[in-house]
Design a protein around this motif. Sequence first.
Motif, PDB file in Angstrom:
ATOM      1  N   THR A  18       6.851   0.712  -9.500  1.00 25.80           N
ATOM      2  CA  THR A  18       6.335   1.241  -8.551  1.00 25.80           C
ATOM      3  C   THR A  18       4.607   0.795  -8.271  1.00 25.80           C
ATOM      4  O   THR A  18       4.580   0.864  -9.608  1.00 25.80           O
ATOM      5  CB  THR A  18       6.823   3.271  -8.764  1.00 25.80           C
ATOM      6  N   ASP A  19       3.294   0.653  -7.361  1.00 24.11           N
ATOM      7  CA  ASP A  19       2.513   0.626  -6.973  1.00 24.11           C
ATOM      8  C   ASP A  19       1.905   1.771  -7.685  1.00 24.11           C
ATOM      9  O   ASP A  19       2.419   2.967  -7.160  1.00 24.11           O
ATOM     10  CB  ASP A  19       2.548   0.581  -5.808  1.00 24.11           C
ATOM     11  N   PRO A  20       1.341   1.780  -8.144  1.00 27.18           N
ATOM     12  CA  PRO A  20       0.644   2.852  -9.580  1.00 27.18           C
ATOM     13  C   PRO A  20      -0.466   3.700  -8.180  1.00 27.18           C
ATOM     14  O   PRO A  20      -1.110   4.102  -8.750  1.00 27.18           O
ATOM     15  CB  PRO A  20      -0.335   1.986 -10.813  1.00 27.18           C
ATOM     16  N   SER A  75       0.062   3.131  -5.166  1.00 25.51           N
ATOM     17  CA  SER A  75       0.391   3.781  -3.788  1.00 25.51           C
ATOM     18  C   SER A  75       1.451   5.048  -3.731  1.00 25.51           C
ATOM     19  O   SER A  75       1.920   5.507  -2.917  1.00 25.51           O
ATOM     20  CB  SER A  75       0.934   2.446  -2.423  1.00 25.51           C
ATOM     21  N   GLY A  76       2.065   4.784  -4.577  1.00 28.49           N
ATOM     22  CA  GLY A  76       2.890   5.172  -5.481  1.00 28.49           C
ATOM     23  C   GLY A  76       3.947   4.638  -4.983  1.00 28.49           C
ATOM     24  O   GLY A  76       5.712   4.994  -4.762  1.00 28.49           O
ATOM     25  N   PHE A  77       4.241   3.753  -4.172  1.00 25.70           N
ATOM     26  CA  PHE A  77       5.768   3.261  -3.405  1.00 25.70           C
ATOM     27  C   PHE A  77       6.323   2.425  -4.376  1.00 25.70           C
ATOM     28  O   PHE A  77       5.659   1.504  -5.146  1.00 25.70           O
ATOM     29  CB  PHE A  77       5.034   2.261  -2.149  1.00 25.70           C
ATOM     30  N   ASP A  78       7.385   2.505  -3.825  1.00 22.02           N
ATOM     31  CA  ASP A  78       8.804   1.326  -4.753  1.00 22.02           C
ATOM     32  C   ASP A  78       8.467  -0.254  -3.629  1.00 22.02           C
ATOM     33  O   ASP A  78       8.810  -0.216  -2.782  1.00 22.02           O
ATOM     34  CB  ASP A  78      10.143   2.085  -5.172  1.00 22.02           C
ATOM     35  N   ASN A  79       8.232  -0.644  -5.530  1.00 26.38           N
ATOM     36  CA  ASN A  79       8.448  -2.440  -4.568  1.00 26.38           C
ATOM     37  C   ASN A  79       9.589  -3.556  -4.793  1.00 26.38           C
ATOM     38  O   ASN A  79      10.124  -3.152  -6.190  1.00 26.38           O
ATOM     39  CB  ASN A  79       7.418  -3.046  -5.028  1.00 26.38           C
ATOM     40  N   LEU A  80      10.261  -4.032  -4.977  1.00 28.86           N
ATOM     41  CA  LEU A  80      11.188  -5.643  -5.423  1.00 28.86           C
ATOM     42  C   LEU A  80      10.001  -5.912  -5.756  1.00 28.86           C
ATOM     43  O   LEU A  80       9.322  -7.213  -5.001  1.00 28.86           O
ATOM     44  CB  LEU A  80      12.386  -6.006  -4.984  1.00 28.86           C
ATOM     45  N   THR A 129       3.621 -16.372 -10.790  1.00 28.39           N
ATOM     46  CA  THR A 129       4.927 -16.425 -10.638  1.00 28.39           C
ATOM     47  C   THR A 129       5.758 -15.648 -10.228  1.00 28.39           C
ATOM     48  O   THR A 129       6.840 -15.454 -10.173  1.00 28.39           O
ATOM     49  CB  THR A 129       5.236 -15.926 -12.553  1.00 28.39           C
ATOM     50  N   SER A 130       5.048 -14.467  -9.493  1.00 24.90           N
ATOM     51  CA  SER A 130       6.766 -13.434  -8.455  1.00 24.90           C
ATOM     52  C   SER A 130       5.749 -13.272  -7.687  1.00 24.90           C
ATOM     53  O   SER A 130       4.484 -13.512  -7.024  1.00 24.90           O
ATOM     54  CB  SER A 130       6.835 -12.689  -9.558  1.00 24.90           C
ATOM     55  N   ILE A 131       6.291 -12.317  -6.612  1.00 27.89           N
ATOM     56  CA  ILE A 131       6.873 -11.971  -5.782  1.00 27.89           C
ATOM     57  C   ILE A 131       6.365 -10.918  -5.278  1.00 27.89           C
ATOM     58  O   ILE A 131       7.479 -10.076  -6.219  1.00 27.89           O
ATOM     59  CB  ILE A 131       6.610 -12.343  -4.082  1.00 27.89           C
ATOM     60  N   MET A 132       5.891  -9.896  -4.702  1.00 26.74           N
ATOM     61  CA  MET A 132       6.210  -8.962  -4.499  1.00 26.74           C
ATOM     62  C   MET A 132       6.619  -8.475  -2.975  1.00 26.74           C
ATOM     63  O   MET A 132       5.568  -8.165  -2.032  1.00 26.74           O
ATOM     64  CB  MET A 132       4.960  -7.659  -5.195  1.00 26.74           C
ATOM     65  N   LEU A 133       7.544  -7.324  -3.148  1.00 26.86           N
ATOM     66  CA  LEU A 133       8.166  -6.829  -1.732  1.00 26.86           C
ATOM     67  C   LEU A 133       8.264  -5.919  -1.135  1.00 26.86           C
ATOM     68  O   LEU A 133       8.369  -5.062  -2.542  1.00 26.86           O
ATOM     69  CB  LEU A 133       9.874  -7.486  -0.962  1.00 26.86           C
ATOM     70  N   SER A 134       7.413  -5.387  -0.145  1.00 23.90           N
ATOM     71  CA  SER A 134       8.103  -3.876  -0.449  1.00 23.90           C
ATOM     72  C   SER A 134       8.257  -3.530   1.210  1.00 23.90           C
ATOM     73  O   SER A 134       8.534  -4.913   2.244  1.00 23.90           O
ATOM     74  CB  SER A 134       6.694  -3.330   0.168  1.00 23.90           C
ATOM     75  N   GLY A 135       8.948  -2.350   1.552  1.00 23.96           N
ATOM     76  CA  GLY A 135       9.845  -1.984   3.118  1.00 23.96           C
ATOM     77  C   GLY A 135      10.063  -0.365   2.902  1.00 23.96           C
ATOM     78  O   GLY A 135      10.090   0.148   2.397  1.00 23.96           O
ATOM     79  N   PRO A 136      10.877  -0.268   3.703  1.00 23.24           N
ATOM     80  CA  PRO A 136      11.297   0.951   3.841  1.00 23.24           C
ATOM     81  C   PRO A 136      12.367   0.749   3.463  1.00 23.24           C
ATOM     82  O   PRO A 136      13.587   1.155   3.936  1.00 23.24           O
ATOM     83  CB  PRO A 136      11.780   1.320   5.480  1.00 23.24           C
TER      84      PRO A 136
END
Length: 125
Positions: free
Chosen positions: A35-37, A39-44, A89-96
Motif C-alpha cells: 500500500t502506497d503510504p 496515496s493509500g492505493f494498493d500496488n504490485l 531492484t524492483s518495479i511498482m505497478l498500479s492500476g484499477p
Amino acid sequence: MFRYILLIAIAFVVTLTPAIAKPIRLMVEFAKVVTDPLSGFDNLQIELTPASQQAIAEFTTEHVGKTIDVSIDGKIINSPTIQSPILGTSIMLSGPYSVYELQLMANQLTDKTSTVEIDLAKKQR
C-alpha cells in the motif's frame, strides 16, 4: 568513388531508420501487494533478478519519454510513460485492480507460473 557514395547513402539510411526495440521478459524473484503510504492505493511490487534489473535499466535508459506496455502473461496491465531510467531492484505497478487481483498476480509471479514482459507501446512502433 561509387563505393564512397554508396557507403554514405547506407550510413544515412541507417541513421534515419528508427531502431525497433525488442521486448524484454523479466525474471521475478518475488512479488507482493503493498500500500502506497501517500496515496493509500494498493500496488504490485515486483522484485527482479539481477539480470532483469540490468535489462530493465538498459531498456528504460534507451526509451526515456516513451510509453511502454507492461504485460503479465500477454495481457497489458499498465502502460506508463518512462520518466527516468529504472535503476532499482524492483518495479511498482498500479492500476484499477482489487487487492484480490493484485494478490493473484503476485502469487503467480512468485510461483513462476506467470511472466512479465516490457515492450514499447504499440502506438509508438
